[in-house]
Scaffold this active site. Sequence first.
Site, PDB file in Angstrom:
ATOM      1  N   VAL A 232       0.850  -1.193   0.000  1.00 30.31           N
ATOM      2  CA  VAL A 232       0.000   0.000   0.000  1.00 30.31           C
ATOM      3  C   VAL A 232       0.884   1.241   0.000  1.00 30.31           C
ATOM      4  O   VAL A 232       1.766   1.401   0.848  1.00 30.31           O
ATOM      5  CB  VAL A 232      -0.938  -0.004   1.217  1.00 30.31           C
ATOM      6  CG1 VAL A 232      -1.678   1.330   1.342  1.00 30.31           C
ATOM      7  CG2 VAL A 232      -1.938  -1.151   1.108  1.00 30.31           C
ATOM      8  N   HIS A 440     -20.096 -39.164  21.359  1.00 31.06           N
ATOM      9  CA  HIS A 440     -20.616 -39.132  19.988  1.00 31.06           C
ATOM     10  C   HIS A 440     -22.079 -38.708  20.020  1.00 31.06           C
ATOM     11  O   HIS A 440     -22.842 -39.161  20.879  1.00 31.06           O
ATOM     12  CB  HIS A 440     -20.513 -40.526  19.359  1.00 31.06           C
ATOM     13  CG  HIS A 440     -21.160 -40.622  18.016  1.00 31.06           C
ATOM     14  ND1 HIS A 440     -20.560 -40.130  16.881  1.00 31.06           N
ATOM     15  CD2 HIS A 440     -22.371 -41.125  17.633  1.00 31.06           C
ATOM     16  CE1 HIS A 440     -21.357 -40.343  15.846  1.00 31.06           C
ATOM     17  NE2 HIS A 440     -22.472 -40.956  16.271  1.00 31.06           N
TER      18      HIS A 440
END
Length: 461
Positions: A232, A440
């Site tokens: 920039v 699970h």
Amino acid sequence: MATYDLIVIGAGPGGYVCAIRAAQLGMKVAVAEGRATLGGTCLNVGCIPSKALLHATHELHEANHNFAKMGLIAETKVDWARMVAYKDEVIGQNTGGIEFLFKKNKIDWLKGYASIPAAGRVAVNGDTHEAKAIVVASGSQASTLPGVTIDEEVVVTSTGALSLKAIPERLVVIGAGVIGLEMGSVYARLGSKVTVVEYLDQITPGMDGEVSKQFQRILAKQGITFVLGTAVQGVERTNAGAVVVHRSRKTETEERLEADVVLVATGRKPYVDGLGLDALGVQMTPRGQIATDARFATSIPGVYAIGDVREGPMLAHKAEDEGVAVAEILAGQHGHVNYGVIPSVIYTTPEVASVGLTEEQLKAEGRAYKVGKFPFLGNGRAKAVFQGEGFVKILADKATDRILGAHLIGPMAGDLIHEVAVAMEFGAAAEDLARTCHAHPTFSEAVREAALACGDGAIHA
């Protein structure tokens, strides 16, 4: 003149945690803080408000893209003023909570910005207080670039980006680090055309390379445009907003990007203005940080420093751990921070998290290692919530199986990383994780599968 065992300068995560721990250990403690509210950058204009906006815009994304898939029919629209108000309410709840903890632990709040006129002395609003120990925890401030003037309206830091008057049609983000990508993600979900401009050839410098590449691909699919390898040159204000002028590092070609708002997210620098450290003779590092030893002591007896003002990653939780450690050291205990096990997180969707060493670091060290990977596409819970992108990667020593690092991109990565961090803190092997029963269906099963992949192989891959 009031006398204290400890005066902490700065009430951010490092400072307020240090003060609370010291008070728990029986010290008479005061904290000097010039903001109207406690909590520092993190709670006021950083970690907490940005997470509120990330949460709100994630829910917007879910409503717009996934609700119908689940049989939920709803129309959504964005009330930006109300979203900002929600963010402010979250800030208030958190900063008020710190003030309650100060009262609970009998910590005095010295309201004002402090300086250290001499060792053992802290001046606040013309009053001088005496302290056996002083801890500087003044944090950091946004850094900028030559040719870029911040006005916090059109050309903003993360502070201004949290409170824009309107959602910009075009947002240019300078810097592809954590702050830039999180805020870019917020506004991309809100409908802004987001372009990220980065000097380097990859996003998230220092991150595991494989994670970084996938992360960029996912963000690009979400609508964020990346312009990498460009420097920039400046930002010009216009009647319509601003123009970012940047030059390719390879071709030297100069280009101009028009924007309604420009977010400068090029990192942060220590905030030590007004403390009087030069006059006091405090030794500084070449990078403008306060030089300290392993016990957080500066070159001036009785003066210590923690958090963003000293070396190490600028992370709130790193500052907190240092705050606890220095309080315990001052109390005659053995405060310690394990810098090899400090996790880092990017709170986009998907989240990105890491702890320990990357593959690039291990290769540079010449260390023999093995990799266990598992994709979230193989995780039932992740697929059920439309977050099957990403993976878990665990790095382990080839000979001993000891975990050296972990890198995740996927759902709840910022929470999942701590299972690995605890394992590393206790010197666990990948097999230790692999042999630990995981509920699970949970996202954490993906961590176990990656650990299994360090051995004979994952079950569900």
